[in-house]
Design an enzyme around this catalytic site. Structure first.
Site, short mmCIF file in Angstrom:
data_model
loop_
_atom_site.label_atom_id
_atom_site.label_comp_id
_atom_site.label_asym_id
_atom_site.label_seq_id
_atom_site.Cartn_x
_atom_site.Cartn_y
_atom_site.Cartn_z
N VAL A 1 56.78 70.06 41.56
CA VAL A 1 55.96 69.57 40.79
C VAL A 1 55.16 70.16 42.08
CG1 VAL A 1 54.12 67.28 40.55
CG2 VAL A 1 56.58 68.86 39.81
N CYS A 2 53.80 70.75 42.75
CA CYS A 2 52.83 70.89 43.33
C CYS A 2 52.37 69.38 44.26
CB CYS A 2 52.46 72.03 42.93
SG CYS A 2 51.05 71.74 44.82
N VAL A 3 52.57 69.89 44.96
CA VAL A 3 52.17 68.29 46.11
C VAL A 3 50.88 67.97 45.82
CG1 VAL A 3 52.30 69.46 48.27
CG2 VAL A 3 53.04 66.75 48.15
#
Lengths: 130, 102, 135
Positions: free
Chosen positions: A77-79
């Site tokens: 999941v892209c931070v």
């Protein structure tokens, strides 16, 4: 063949998460490898462990988590996208001084570099979005 | 050197299919899926362009999405091939790269 | 990870109305650290992303257009703009940000990052890529 999958849209709102899931399942069934699934934009919302879809509907978080468990998938999941949208794991919760976290353990939060790395490492990058 | 182009938008809402069709290079494959499957119907405002694409290359429709929307294969432009998700995977494997016309 | 791949970021959406332009730019900036052969394509409504004179004060959103001017510093110097997409929208190059970079192989001469290409040329460039990132 090695696939990387990028998902740009949120679950239930858009079919992208469903299409990517069906594609991933079909690819794995055929013996291909999925190097990484990268959740970006609203796609990060797929990783919430707090979603309670109606009984007669599919549970996309659960479906992905089960597929990941069966095939040892790396689901990132892209931070940056996650922070914007209030998605946090325990580390992110502490780091940002928040009082809750909501990421399902099948997913991990990491940086955008993971998407580029997947593009480099995989034979094909598949983008599902709007 | 071939590219698999995927289109997931209705051609009546967005220009994704039109734009895709304007950027095809020899050896292409086009896959219509999600709302993109409406682009496979005969007699629409974009049908002539899709028919041209069928003549000079390969055009596919994802059967699951077509069926989900209650569409009739009898109304599909002739020469379009129906694939399932496994076929989608095969197309991505056979082509050298994938361009998603989001 | 020594292999160099050709990455093209394909921008087809206008800014502000949706988040895609901004979050795509964030990928470009991070991706620049990976020393790949990177280019950006602006076509369809994507050409609106690099319009001059963007002023977002009134809408309360962050104006991220200055970031495009910084791309040269990240060695992102190939920005292909499709001529037909500009024309269809009544635009010319003069309506776009004057994006430049300094060419280290040419005594740091200042050069245009924007390359105006025809639809046919852009289609050919896309065909030459290893990875197409669509947002």
């Amino acid at each position: 063949m090695k696939f990387a999958i990028q998902i740009n849209e949120g679950p239930y709102q858009h079919q992208a998460v469903d299409s990517a899931y069906q594609f991933a399942k079909a690819a794995l069934d055929k013996g291909h490898e999925i190097f990484r699934v990268f959740f970006y934009h609203d796609g990060v919302n797929t990783a919430t462990r707090l979603a309670v879809p109606p009984q007669d509907d599919r549970n996309l978080t659960k479906l992905w988590a089960e597929l990941a468990e069966q095939h040892n998938l790396d689901m990132v999941v892209c931070v940056a996208a996650a922070q914007r949208r209030g998605m946090a794991d325990e580390d992110e919760m502490k780091r940002n001084g928040k009082d809750a976290n909501n990421i399902h353990p099948a997913f991990r939060i990491s940086g955008l570099g993971q998407l580029i790395e997947a593009g480099i490492a995989a034979d094909r990058l598949m983008v599902f979005g709007d | 050197m071939a590219t698999l182009h995927t289109v997931n938008k209705s051609p009546f809402e967005k220009n994704s299919l039109a734009s895709c069709l304007s950027h095809l290079q020899s050896g292409y494959a086009v896959l219509l899926f999600e709302d993109g499957v409406y682009g496979a119907l005969r007699g629409t405002t974009i049908a002539t362009r899709v028919e041209d694409a069928v003549k000079s290359g390969r055009v596919y429709v994802l059967g699951e999405d077509f069926k989900a929307r209650g569409l009739d294969e009898g109304k599909m432009i002739e020469g379009i091939n129906v694939v399932d998700y496994a076929g989608f995977v095969d197309l991505a494997t056979e082509c050298d790269r994938v361009q998603s016309w989001l | 990870m020594s292999e160099i791949k050709k990455f093209m970021y394909v921008n087809r959406k206008a800014p502000y109305g949706t988040v895609y332009a901004l979050e795509s730019l964030e990928v470009v900036l991070i991706g620049a650290a990976f020393d790949q052969d990177v280019s950006l394509a602006f076509l369809d409504d994507g050409v609106f992303q690099i319009m001059k004179g963007q002023d977002t004060q009134g809408v309360g959103m962050k104006n991220f257009s200055p970031t495009y001017s910084a791309l040269g510093d990240y060695d992102v110097t190939k920005l292909y703009v499709e001529r037909e997409s500009l024309e269809e929208r009544g635009l010319t190059l003069d309506d776009l940000l004057p994006l430049k970079y300094e060419d280290e192989d040419d005594d740091w001469a200042e050069k245009d990052s924007i390359k105006l290409v025809s639809r046919e040329e852009l289609a050919g460039l896309m065909e030459d890529q290893d990875v197409l990132l669509n947002f």
